[in-house]
Write an enzyme that holds these catalytic residues in place. Structure first.
Site, PDB file in Angstrom:
ATOM      1  N   CYS A   1       0.835  -1.211   0.000  1.00 41.40           N
ATOM      2  CA  CYS A   1       0.000   0.000   0.000  1.00 41.40           C
ATOM      3  C   CYS A   1       0.869   1.260   0.000  1.00 41.40           C
ATOM      4  O   CYS A   1       0.639   2.190  -0.783  1.00 41.40           O
ATOM      5  CB  CYS A   1      -0.929  -0.034   1.213  1.00 41.40           C
ATOM      6  SG  CYS A   1      -2.109   1.328   1.258  1.00 41.40           S
ATOM      7  N   CYS A   2       1.909   1.279   0.869  1.00 38.95           N
ATOM      8  CA  CYS A   2       2.816   2.438   0.874  1.00 38.95           C
ATOM      9  C   CYS A   2       3.509   2.578  -0.483  1.00 38.95           C
ATOM     10  O   CYS A   2       3.746   3.698  -0.940  1.00 38.95           O
ATOM     11  CB  CYS A   2       3.868   2.291   1.977  1.00 38.95           C
ATOM     12  SG  CYS A   2       3.272   2.618   3.644  1.00 38.95           S
TER      13      CYS A   2
ATOM     14  N   CYS B 192      -3.338   4.467   9.662  1.00 39.79           N
ATOM     15  CA  CYS B 192      -2.032   3.933  10.083  1.00 39.79           C
ATOM     16  C   CYS B 192      -1.345   4.804  11.119  1.00 39.79           C
ATOM     17  O   CYS B 192      -0.152   4.655  11.371  1.00 39.79           O
ATOM     18  CB  CYS B 192      -1.124   3.764   8.873  1.00 39.79           C
ATOM     19  SG  CYS B 192      -1.781   2.610   7.664  1.00 39.79           S
TER      20      CYS B 192
ATOM     21  N   CYS C  25       7.991   3.922   5.525  1.00 39.92           N
ATOM     22  CA  CYS C  25       7.071   3.694   4.419  1.00 39.92           C
ATOM     23  C   CYS C  25       7.778   3.477   3.082  1.00 39.92           C
ATOM     24  O   CYS C  25       7.132   3.205   2.083  1.00 39.92           O
ATOM     25  CB  CYS C  25       6.110   4.862   4.296  1.00 39.92           C
ATOM     26  SG  CYS C  25       6.951   6.432   4.164  1.00 39.92           S
TER      27      CYS C  25
HETATM   28 FE1  SF4 Z   1      -1.328   2.802   2.917  1.00 45.27          FE
HETATM   29 FE2  SF4 Z   1      -1.085   3.140   5.567  1.00 45.27          FE
HETATM   30 FE3  SF4 Z   1       1.064   3.394   3.935  1.00 45.27          FE
HETATM   31 FE4  SF4 Z   1      -0.898   5.225   3.960  1.00 45.27          FE
HETATM   32  S1  SF4 Z   1       0.530   4.719   5.624  1.00 45.27           S
HETATM   33  S2  SF4 Z   1       0.080   4.410   2.163  1.00 45.27           S
HETATM   34  S3  SF4 Z   1      -2.737   3.922   4.224  1.00 45.27           S
HETATM   35  S4  SF4 Z   1      -0.144   1.532   4.365  1.00 45.27           S
END
Ligand code: SF4
Length: 263
Positions: A144-145, A231, A256
Site C-alpha cells: 500500500c505504501c 495507520c 514507508c
Molecule cells: Fe497505505 Fe497506511 Fe502506507 Fe498510507 S501509511 S500508504 S494507508 S499503508
C-alpha cells in the site's frame, strides 16, 4: 543525477563529446568534500547553500507535520514565495492535514504541488486485497505504501537534483543516523537534505510558537508524527515520537519506503 566528472559538469548532466580535458577528472571527491562541508552548516546557511547550488532543480517534500511547517517558514524568509513544495496525497490522509495545507497556502501565498497515486494501481490493489490491507501483513502494508507513496514520490522527484525533507534523528531508531546532507541512491543519486536532522522536538515547537507558524492540529491531540489516518494514532508521553505510526509492527520496520537508504 549529479555530475561525477568534469566532462559531465562542463557539458550538462547528459554528457556530450566536448571533451577539452585529457580523460575525465573525477569530481566525486570534490563533490563529497562539498557535501561534507555543507553537512556542518547551520540550518539557515544550509538552505541558502542549497538554493545557490541547486535552484531551480530542488523542492521541499512536505507532509504537513510540524517539521514541514518550520521548513516552509524558514525557506519563505529566504526566498519569499519562490520555491517549490510538493506533497503526496495518498487518498487516506486526515482532514487536519488538508486544513494545515490550506492554512499554509493562505499564510505564505505559495502553490503546493499535490501528487496522487496512480488510480489504476489503487483500484487493482483494493480489488485484490481490500481497503484495509495494511493491517493484514507487513508485505501488504508495504504494498500500500508503495502504491500510494513510493511511486508518486518517484514522479515528484523526477527532474530534481535535490530534495529537502523534515526528517530528524530524534524521531525514531530508523532515523538516528540521518545526516543533514546525503546522496539518495534510491532516487538516482540526487542530493537529499534533512536541514532539521539535528533539531530536537523542543526546538521545533519553540520555533513554531515564537513565529506563530501554522501547524497540523493533530499535534495538539497526542500525535507527534502524522501519516495516513488508518495507520497513525496518538501516543503516550513516554513513547517515541513515531510509536503511533504502524503501531502494530516492530519499530525497525516502521518506515514507508520514502526514506530508504541503500548501501
Ligand atoms: Fe497505505 Fe497506511 Fe502506507 Fe498510507 S501509511 S500508504 S494507508 S499503508
Amino acid at each position: 543525477m549529479l555530475p561525477t566528472t568534469d566532462v559531465e559538469a562542463e557539458s550538462g548532466f547528459d554528457g556530450d563529446n566536448r571533451r577539452r580535458i585529457q580523460g575525465p577528472i573525477n569530481m566525486k571527491e570534490r563533490l563529497s568534500n562539498e557535501l561534507a562541508s555543507a553537512n556542518a552548516f547551520s540550518t539557515p546557511d544550509l538552505l541558502a547553500w542549497a538554493f545557490d547550488r541547486f535552484y531551480p532543480r530542488l523542492a521541499l517534500a512536505c507532509s504537513f507535520q510540524a517539521e514541514g511547517s518550520v521548513l516552509i517558514d524558514l525557506i519563505h524568509r529566504l526566498r519569499g514565495g519562490d520555491f517549490r513544495v510538493f506533497t503526496l496525497d495518498t487518498g487516506r490522509l486526515n482532514q487536519e492535514s488538508y486544513d494545515c495545507m490550506e492554512a499554509i497556502r493562505a499564510r505564505y501565498g505559495i502553490e503546493i504541488e499535490v501528487f496522487f497515486p496512480d488510480a489504476t494501481r489503487v483500484e487493482d490493489m483494493v480489488r485484490q486485497h481490500g481497503m484495509n490491507l495494511f493491517y493484514d501483513s507487513i508485505e501488504q502494508r508495504k504494498l500500500c505504501c508503495g502504491v500510494r507513496k513510493v511511486e508518486p514520490l518517484k514522479r515528484a522527484l523526477s527532474g530534481l537534483d535535490c530534495w529537502m525533507t523534515g526528517l530528524r534523528r530524534e524521531q525514531a531508531v530508523t532515523r538516528n543516523h540521518a545526516q543533514k546532507v546525503e546522496i539518495d541512491h534510491e532516487h538516482g543519486d540526487i542530493v537529499k537534505l534533512n536541514p532539521l536532522a539535528d533539531w530536537t522536538g523542543r526546538q521545533i515547537w519553540d520555533y513554531i510558537r515564537q513565529n506563530k507558524v501554522p501547524y497540523n492540529r493533530l499535534h495538539d491531540r497526542g500525535y507527534p508524527s502524522i501519516g495516513c489516518a488508518p495507520c497513525t494514532r496518538a501516543v503516550q508521553a513516554v513513547e517515541d515520537s513515531r510509536a503511533g505510526r504502524w503501531w502494530w509492527e516492530n519499530p525497525e520496520t516502521r518506515e514507508c519506503g520514502l526514506h530508504v537508504k541503500s548501501a
